[in-house]
Motif scaffolding. Structure first.
Motif, PDB file in Angstrom:
ATOM      1  N   ASN A   2     -37.033 -42.701  -2.234  1.00 27.55           N
ATOM      2  CA  ASN A   2     -37.509 -41.319  -2.320  1.00 27.55           C
ATOM      3  C   ASN A   2     -36.600 -40.444  -1.478  1.00 27.55           C
ATOM      4  N   THR A   3     -36.022 -39.431  -2.101  1.00 28.42           N
ATOM      5  CA  THR A   3     -35.111 -38.560  -1.366  1.00 28.42           C
ATOM      6  C   THR A   3     -35.598 -37.120  -1.409  1.00 28.42           C
ATOM      7  N   TYR A   4     -35.097 -36.335  -0.464  1.00 33.63           N
ATOM      8  CA  TYR A   4     -35.418 -34.914  -0.382  1.00 33.63           C
ATOM      9  C   TYR A   4     -34.154 -34.196   0.076  1.00 33.63           C
ATOM     10  N   LEU A   5     -33.790 -33.133  -0.616  1.00 31.37           N
ATOM     11  CA  LEU A   5     -32.605 -32.360  -0.283  1.00 31.37           C
ATOM     12  C   LEU A   5     -33.005 -31.137   0.530  1.00 31.37           C
ATOM     13  N   HIS A   6     -32.424 -31.023   1.727  1.00 30.57           N
ATOM     14  CA  HIS A   6     -32.712 -29.874   2.600  1.00 30.57           C
ATOM     15  C   HIS A   6     -31.405 -29.415   3.236  1.00 30.57           C
ATOM     16  N   ASP A   7     -31.079 -28.143   3.073  1.00 35.76           N
ATOM     17  CA  ASP A   7     -29.847 -27.550   3.625  1.00 35.76           C
ATOM     18  C   ASP A   7     -28.605 -28.358   3.266  1.00 35.76           C
ATOM     19  N   GLY A   8     -28.557 -28.888   2.039  1.00 36.37           N
ATOM     20  CA  GLY A   8     -27.398 -29.637   1.579  1.00 36.37           C
ATOM     21  C   GLY A   8     -27.345 -31.076   2.042  1.00 36.37           C
ATOM     22  N   THR A   9     -28.352 -31.520   2.775  1.00 34.17           N
ATOM     23  CA  THR A   9     -28.401 -32.902   3.256  1.00 34.17           C
ATOM     24  C   THR A   9     -29.502 -33.645   2.530  1.00 34.17           C
ATOM     25  N   GLU A  10     -29.159 -34.827   2.005  1.00 37.26           N
ATOM     26  CA  GLU A  10     -30.153 -35.652   1.322  1.00 37.26           C
ATOM     27  C   GLU A  10     -30.796 -36.597   2.333  1.00 37.26           C
ATOM     28  N   PHE A  11     -32.112 -36.566   2.398  1.00 33.66           N
ATOM     29  CA  PHE A  11     -32.872 -37.405   3.316  1.00 33.66           C
ATOM     30  C   PHE A  11     -33.545 -38.519   2.534  1.00 33.66           C
ATOM     31  N   ASP A  12     -33.372 -39.758   2.987  1.00 31.79           N
ATOM     32  CA  ASP A  12     -34.065 -40.908   2.410  1.00 31.79           C
ATOM     33  C   ASP A  12     -35.420 -40.993   3.101  1.00 31.79           C
ATOM     34  N   LEU A  13     -36.452 -40.571   2.416  1.00 30.98           N
ATOM     35  CA  LEU A  13     -37.782 -40.497   3.025  1.00 30.98           C
ATOM     36  C   LEU A  13     -38.354 -41.867   3.365  1.00 30.98           C
ATOM     37  N   ASP A  14     -37.903 -42.897   2.688  1.00 33.69           N
ATOM     38  CA  ASP A  14     -38.424 -44.239   2.939  1.00 33.69           C
ATOM     39  C   ASP A  14     -37.879 -44.849   4.232  1.00 33.69           C
ATOM     40  N   ALA A  15     -36.770 -44.321   4.732  1.00 34.31           N
ATOM     41  CA  ALA A  15     -36.110 -44.924   5.895  1.00 34.31           C
ATOM     42  C   ALA A  15     -36.705 -44.474   7.218  1.00 34.31           C
ATOM     43  N   GLY A  16     -37.146 -43.235   7.320  1.00 29.52           N
ATOM     44  CA  GLY A  16     -37.607 -42.703   8.591  1.00 29.52           C
ATOM     45  C   GLY A  16     -36.455 -42.129   9.384  1.00 29.52           C
ATOM     46  N   PHE A  17     -36.782 -41.386  10.445  1.00 32.98           N
ATOM     47  CA  PHE A  17     -35.769 -40.666  11.203  1.00 32.98           C
ATOM     48  C   PHE A  17     -36.072 -40.711  12.693  1.00 32.98           C
ATOM     49  N   ILE A  18     -35.051 -40.452  13.477  1.00 27.70           N
ATOM     50  CA  ILE A  18     -35.176 -40.317  14.924  1.00 27.70           C
ATOM     51  C   ILE A  18     -34.636 -38.940  15.277  1.00 27.70           C
ATOM     52  N   ASP A  19     -35.399 -38.182  16.085  1.00 29.11           N
ATOM     53  CA  ASP A  19     -34.897 -36.860  16.466  1.00 29.11           C
ATOM     54  C   ASP A  19     -33.993 -36.990  17.693  1.00 29.11           C
ATOM     55  N   VAL A  20     -33.498 -35.866  18.188  1.00 24.96           N
ATOM     56  CA  VAL A  20     -32.502 -35.901  19.262  1.00 24.96           C
ATOM     57  C   VAL A  20     -33.022 -36.426  20.598  1.00 24.96           C
ATOM     58  N   ILE A  21     -34.339 -36.480  20.778  1.00 23.03           N
ATOM     59  CA  ILE A  21     -34.860 -37.043  22.032  1.00 23.03           C
ATOM     60  C   ILE A  21     -35.443 -38.441  21.838  1.00 23.03           C
ATOM     61  N   GLY A  22     -35.274 -39.010  20.635  1.00 29.35           N
ATOM     62  CA  GLY A  22     -35.682 -40.389  20.397  1.00 29.35           C
ATOM     63  C   GLY A  22     -37.045 -40.588  19.762  1.00 29.35           C
ATOM     64  N   VAL A  23     -37.706 -39.503  19.358  1.00 25.26           N
ATOM     65  CA  VAL A  23     -39.009 -39.637  18.698  1.00 25.26           C
ATOM     66  C   VAL A  23     -38.780 -40.060  17.244  1.00 25.26           C
ATOM     67  N   GLU A  24     -39.526 -41.072  16.811  1.00 20.80           N
ATOM     68  CA  GLU A  24     -39.423 -41.544  15.433  1.00 20.80           C
ATOM     69  C   GLU A  24     -40.356 -40.738  14.540  1.00 20.80           C
ATOM     70  N   TRP A  25     -39.833 -40.327  13.389  1.00 22.74           N
ATOM     71  CA  TRP A  25     -40.591 -39.573  12.396  1.00 22.74           C
ATOM     72  C   TRP A  25     -40.572 -40.350  11.090  1.00 22.74           C
ATOM     73  N   THR A  26     -41.742 -40.476  10.472  1.00 22.66           N
ATOM     74  CA  THR A  26     -41.833 -41.170   9.191  1.00 22.66           C
ATOM     75  C   THR A  26     -42.576 -40.304   8.183  1.00 22.66           C
ATOM     76  N   TRP A  27     -42.218 -40.495   6.943  1.00 22.44           N
ATOM     77  CA  TRP A  27     -42.870 -39.777   5.853  1.00 22.44           C
ATOM     78  C   TRP A  27     -44.215 -40.424   5.593  1.00 22.44           C
ATOM     79  N   ASN A  28     -45.260 -39.622   5.457  1.00 19.69           N
ATOM     80  CA  ASN A  28     -46.589 -40.184   5.216  1.00 19.69           C
ATOM     81  C   ASN A  28     -46.907 -40.331   3.728  1.00 19.69           C
TER      82      ASN A  28
END
Length: 104
Positions: A2-28
């Protein structure tokens, strides 16, 4: 995937993300009323749209992929003696001598 395009960047929603201070974010698995994927993080159990998380906490770094079972088996079952002989790994004896000299 599952992907989402935002500001020209494609995000893989299934992978999850880490922000600049190390907090993990996941798609619900849900989207906002405007079609934006909703993310949850340790700092915020309330779902927040991905563009808002990106703006307030970004950039968002994709979480590393988990190694395959084959890669894990290869790493765990590596031949230690061969690794020392090839110079990839320090022998216990050399480690003990090096660290003993460092403490003197």
């Amino acid at each position: 995937m599952n992907t989402y395009l935002h500001d020209g960047t494609e995000f893989d929603l299934d992978a999850g993300f880490i922000d600049v201070i190390g907090v993990e974010w996941t798609w619900n698995g849900r989207y906002s009323d405007t079609g934006e994927p909703l993310l949850v993080g340790a700092e915020s159990p309330t779902p927040i749209p991905l563009p808002t998380v990106y703006h307030d906490h970004g950039p968002l770094i994709p979480m590393p992929k988990h190694p395959t079972s084959r890669l894990v088996r290869a790493a765990v079952s590596a031949d230690f003696t061969a690794s020392v002989r090839d110079g990839h790994t320090e022998s216990y004896e050399n480690y003990a001598l090096r660290t003993a000299r460092a403490s003197q």
